[in-house]
Design a protein around this motif. Structure first.
Motif, PDB file in Angstrom:
ATOM      1  N   VAL A  26      -1.472  54.256  52.515  1.00  0.00           N
ATOM      2  CA  VAL A  26      -0.058  54.846  52.970  1.00  0.00           C
ATOM      3  C   VAL A  26       0.316  56.013  51.877  1.00  0.00           C
ATOM      4  O   VAL A  26      -0.867  56.162  50.830  1.00  0.00           O
ATOM      5  CB  VAL A  26       0.798  53.709  52.039  1.00  0.00           C
ATOM      6  CG1 VAL A  26       0.896  52.692  52.665  1.00  0.00           C
ATOM      7  CG2 VAL A  26       0.148  53.023  50.657  1.00  0.00           C
ATOM      8  N   LYS A  27       0.416  56.970  52.595  1.00  0.00           N
ATOM      9  CA  LYS A  27       1.304  57.975  51.302  1.00  0.00           C
ATOM     10  C   LYS A  27       1.866  58.585  50.833  1.00  0.00           C
ATOM     11  O   LYS A  27       2.775  57.047  51.156  1.00  0.00           O
ATOM     12  CB  LYS A  27       1.593  59.316  52.871  1.00  0.00           C
ATOM     13  CG  LYS A  27       1.798  60.744  51.548  1.00  0.00           C
ATOM     14  CD  LYS A  27       1.638  61.644  53.480  1.00  0.00           C
ATOM     15  CE  LYS A  27       1.223  62.808  53.276  1.00  0.00           C
ATOM     16  NZ  LYS A  27       1.223  63.839  53.702  1.00  0.00           N
ATOM     17  N   ASP A  28       1.720  58.254  49.369  1.00  0.00           N
ATOM     18  CA  ASP A  28       2.463  57.813  47.673  1.00  0.00           C
ATOM     19  C   ASP A  28       3.648  58.967  47.760  1.00  0.00           C
ATOM     20  O   ASP A  28       3.726  60.373  48.195  1.00  0.00           O
ATOM     21  CB  ASP A  28       1.618  58.472  46.665  1.00  0.00           C
ATOM     22  CG  ASP A  28       2.345  57.904  45.037  1.00  0.00           C
ATOM     23  OD1 ASP A  28       3.555  58.699  45.484  1.00  0.00           O
ATOM     24  OD2 ASP A  28       1.374  57.091  44.631  1.00  0.00           O
TER      25      ASP A  28
ATOM     26  N   VAL B 295      -4.043  53.305  48.175  1.00  0.00           N
ATOM     27  CA  VAL B 295      -4.585  51.855  48.717  1.00  0.00           C
ATOM     28  C   VAL B 295      -3.580  50.967  48.692  1.00  0.00           C
ATOM     29  O   VAL B 295      -3.317  51.153  46.614  1.00  0.00           O
ATOM     30  CB  VAL B 295      -5.839  51.605  49.179  1.00  0.00           C
ATOM     31  CG1 VAL B 295      -5.931  49.662  49.276  1.00  0.00           C
ATOM     32  CG2 VAL B 295      -6.516  52.083  49.469  1.00  0.00           C
ATOM     33  N   LYS B 296      -2.625  50.225  48.995  1.00  0.00           N
ATOM     34  CA  LYS B 296      -1.421  49.493  48.616  1.00  0.00           C
ATOM     35  C   LYS B 296      -1.758  47.732  48.903  1.00  0.00           C
ATOM     36  O   LYS B 296      -2.089  47.890  49.919  1.00  0.00           O
ATOM     37  CB  LYS B 296      -0.467  50.205  48.885  1.00  0.00           C
ATOM     38  CG  LYS B 296       0.977  49.824  48.032  1.00  0.00           C
ATOM     39  CD  LYS B 296       1.927  50.355  48.141  1.00  0.00           C
ATOM     40  CE  LYS B 296       3.427  49.336  48.515  1.00  0.00           C
ATOM     41  NZ  LYS B 296       4.830  50.409  48.724  1.00  0.00           N
ATOM     42  N   GLU B 297      -1.296  47.127  48.484  1.00  0.00           N
ATOM     43  CA  GLU B 297      -1.147  45.268  49.046  1.00  0.00           C
ATOM     44  C   GLU B 297       0.152  45.677  49.246  1.00  0.00           C
ATOM     45  O   GLU B 297       1.048  45.893  48.658  1.00  0.00           O
ATOM     46  CB  GLU B 297      -1.909  44.866  47.682  1.00  0.00           C
ATOM     47  CG  GLU B 297      -3.413  44.938  47.372  1.00  0.00           C
ATOM     48  CD  GLU B 297      -3.632  43.731  46.521  1.00  0.00           C
ATOM     49  OE1 GLU B 297      -2.968  42.750  46.212  1.00  0.00           O
ATOM     50  OE2 GLU B 297      -4.706  43.005  45.890  1.00  0.00           O
ATOM     51  N   VAL B 298       0.562  45.149  50.425  1.00  0.00           N
ATOM     52  CA  VAL B 298       1.065  44.377  50.847  1.00  0.00           C
ATOM     53  C   VAL B 298       1.052  42.939  52.049  1.00  0.00           C
ATOM     54  O   VAL B 298       0.240  42.566  52.189  1.00  0.00           O
ATOM     55  CB  VAL B 298       1.514  45.797  52.654  1.00  0.00           C
ATOM     56  CG1 VAL B 298       1.858  47.438  51.529  1.00  0.00           C
ATOM     57  CG2 VAL B 298       0.522  46.119  53.411  1.00  0.00           C
TER      58      VAL B 298
END
Length: 196
Positions: free
Chosen positions: A77-79, A87-90
């Motif tokens: 995702v774009k910060d 990279v983000k945990e969802v």
């Protein structure tokens, strides 16, 4: 005793075991024949009818259901602050809701048929079925690949990884039932029980 192991999901791996004989398969609740289901309600009804039939026609006397677990997914995702891609945990809420419903539905079907069932954590059945085997990083294996490998060693025909995991769940239940029988107190001369 005929028992059933379930790896519940939209595509559910199943295994009916009787002694050393294992029959496995995969059921896709998202399809009726070749047609995709039209909505969640149709998928849920399809799953319920299939499981009811599997337990009844398979003369299943006990069921083990893998405890539902939804792992967080990694997503790029774009910060919004920095503008960099991270990279983000969802958590996939839709998947979690589906797994929760189908798992509860499996329990309800067993309950309504008066078939005893147990919920088993993935770590418990894997320890029983896989022993010390682990995924081989050189082969880019995951835990489902290891279950498939164990099925091949045990000459259990499992065409899918989910069916192989269901065989592991069934194996765990067989092991638990043997332990319970071994630990049960000896009965009197005229008690009802299984002859040894």
């Amino acid at each position: 005793m005929r028992i059933c192991g379930l790896d519940v999901a939209t595509k559910t791996g199943w295994c009916i075991a009787d002694g050393n004989a294992y029959q496995t398969g995969l059921f896709d609740a998202g399809k009726i024949g070749k047609r995709k289901v039209s909505c969640e309600a149709e998928r849920n009804a399809n799953f319920r009818q299939w499981l009811w039939s599997l337990i009844k026609t398979g003369d299943v006397q006990a069921v083990a259901i893998e405890r539902r677990a939804v792992a967080n997914m990694k997503k790029k995702v774009k910060d919004p602050v920095t503008g960099k891609v991270v990279v983000k945990e969802v958590t996939n809420d839709a998947t979690a809701a589906t797994l929760s419903y189908l798992n509860n539905c499996a329990q309800e079907v067993c309950f309504s048929l008066n078939v005893p069932f147990q919920i088993v954590a993935v770590q418990s059945w894997r320890k029983s079925f896989l022993g010390d085997l682990k995924p081989d990083p050189k082969k880019e294996e995951d835990w489902k690949d290891v279950a498939k490998r164990v099925c091949q060693m045990m000459k259990i025909q499992a065409k899918s990884k989910d069916a192989a995991e269901a065989a592991g769940v069934a194996f765990w239940l067989q092991t638990q039932m043997k332990l319970q029988r071994a630990q049960a107190p000896a009965g009197g001369l005229f008690d009802m029980g299984e002859a040894l």
